[in-house]
Design a protein around this motif. Structure first.
Motif, PDB file in Angstrom:
ATOM      1  N   GLU A 191      19.115 -59.378  49.469  1.00 19.03           N
ATOM      2  CA  GLU A 191      18.039 -58.477  49.858  1.00 19.03           C
ATOM      3  C   GLU A 191      16.738 -59.250  49.885  1.00 19.03           C
TER       4      GLU A 191
ATOM      5  N   LYS B 189      27.177 -48.878  54.084  1.00 17.68           N
ATOM      6  CA  LYS B 189      26.155 -47.816  54.156  1.00 17.68           C
ATOM      7  C   LYS B 189      24.729 -48.366  53.970  1.00 17.68           C
ATOM      8  N   HIS B 190      24.479 -49.511  54.603  1.00 16.28           N
ATOM      9  CA  HIS B 190      23.133 -50.084  54.570  1.00 16.28           C
ATOM     10  C   HIS B 190      22.982 -51.033  55.756  1.00 16.28           C
TER      11      HIS B 190
ATOM     12  N   THR C  56      28.022 -52.627  58.391  1.00 16.76           N
ATOM     13  CA  THR C  56      26.923 -51.724  58.040  1.00 16.76           C
ATOM     14  C   THR C  56      27.443 -50.329  57.692  1.00 16.76           C
TER      15      THR C  56
END
Length: 277
Positions: free
Chosen positions: A134, A212-213, A208
């Motif tokens: 991230e 779920k991101h 994705t």
């Protein structure tokens, strides 16, 4: 007065053709000529197509070299380039972002490692290992390549690989994107609790949905992977210009051999016909 068939098909004393000029030409000979011309044309066309691909690969290699000399992108610049509305080159490979350099500060996520199946490096079969990072909380995650991991003898056993420990890391390296393979583009994830996810193709949209991101569509291959020293294959061009040139030579050689063979067959048929008359 009786006139022979041979006389009807030959020239008259005035030089004019008195019979059907095609009566001595068999259907088989016409078919043979048509087949020869068609196959020869296809072989030559394939040779020129390979030469065109070789020229294009040389240009693509020059583009990659130029990208490597440029200053690294930051993450926002990368996201801007990945915008589907951004202008791209017409050619499919150069429309990818492969070869650009990227420099980010990122944090490893508590997500399973990802193992891309059916990879080969220096004659060994194994996986390419990835870990999700991230950059900021409101931007897509990014896949970071850890490197190549050999597979064991038992396919049910996945290689033991330790994720990069929590912390913030400065990662700088090359990025790459994969062209979609229309014949095999499915993710096909194998999910087991507490184990890496083994998958078959880098399909970012499917990944994705699975996690779920949002995930960036470009993969980062860092120059130095923290806490790991795995080999990192770099094959941005699967077939080099030299390979295409070699294939073009093969096609041209096949065309010449085929033409010579068919010419010899036609000559033998012609000689046999001459002997009959």
């Amino acid at each position: 007065m009786n006139i022979s068939n041979e006389t009807k098909t030959n020239l008259t004393s005035n030089g004019a053709v008195t019979g059907n000029p095609f009566s001595s030409v068999g259907v088989s000979r016409v078919l043979l000529v048509l087949i020869t011309v068609s196959v020869f044309w296809i072989l030559v066309k394939l040779g020129f197509w390979q030469l065109a691909r070789a020229e294009y690969k040389e240009q693509w290699q020059a583009t990659l070299a130029m990208r490597q000399q440029q200053a690294p992108l930051d993450y926002q610049q990368l996201l801007t380039l990945m915008n589907p509305n951004a202008p791209t080159d017409a050619a499919p490979e150069t429309a990818l972002l492969t070869g650009y350099r990227l420099s980010i500060q990122a944090t490893p996520l508590k997500q399973p490692l990802l193992l891309l199946d059916n990879q080969v490096y220096q004659g060994k079969v194994g996986y390419l290992a990835y870990q999700l990072f991230e950059v900021t909380v409101d931007t897509p995650w990014i896949l970071v390549e850890l490197g190549f991991v050999p597979a064991g003898n038992d396919r049910r056993e996945l290689p033991a690989l330790t994720p990069i420990l929590a912390g913030q890391y400065q990662l700088t390296g090359r990025i790459y994107q994969k062209q979609a393979n229309p014949l095999s583009d499915e993710l096909h994830p194998e999910i087991h609790t507490g184990k890496p996810i083994r998958f078959q193709n880098i399909n970012i949209p499917a990944l994705t949905l699975l996690l779920k991101h949002d995930i960036a569509t470009a993969v980062l291959q860092p120059d130095n992977v923290p806490q790991h020293s795995l080999p990192q294959p770099w094959v941005p061009i699967p077939l080099s210009a030299q390979k295409h040139q070699g294939y073009s030579l093969q096609w041209f050689t096949m065309a010449a051999v085929f033409l010579g063979l068919m010419g010899w067959i036609m000559y033998k048929q012609y000689r046999r016909q001459q002997k009959r008359h």
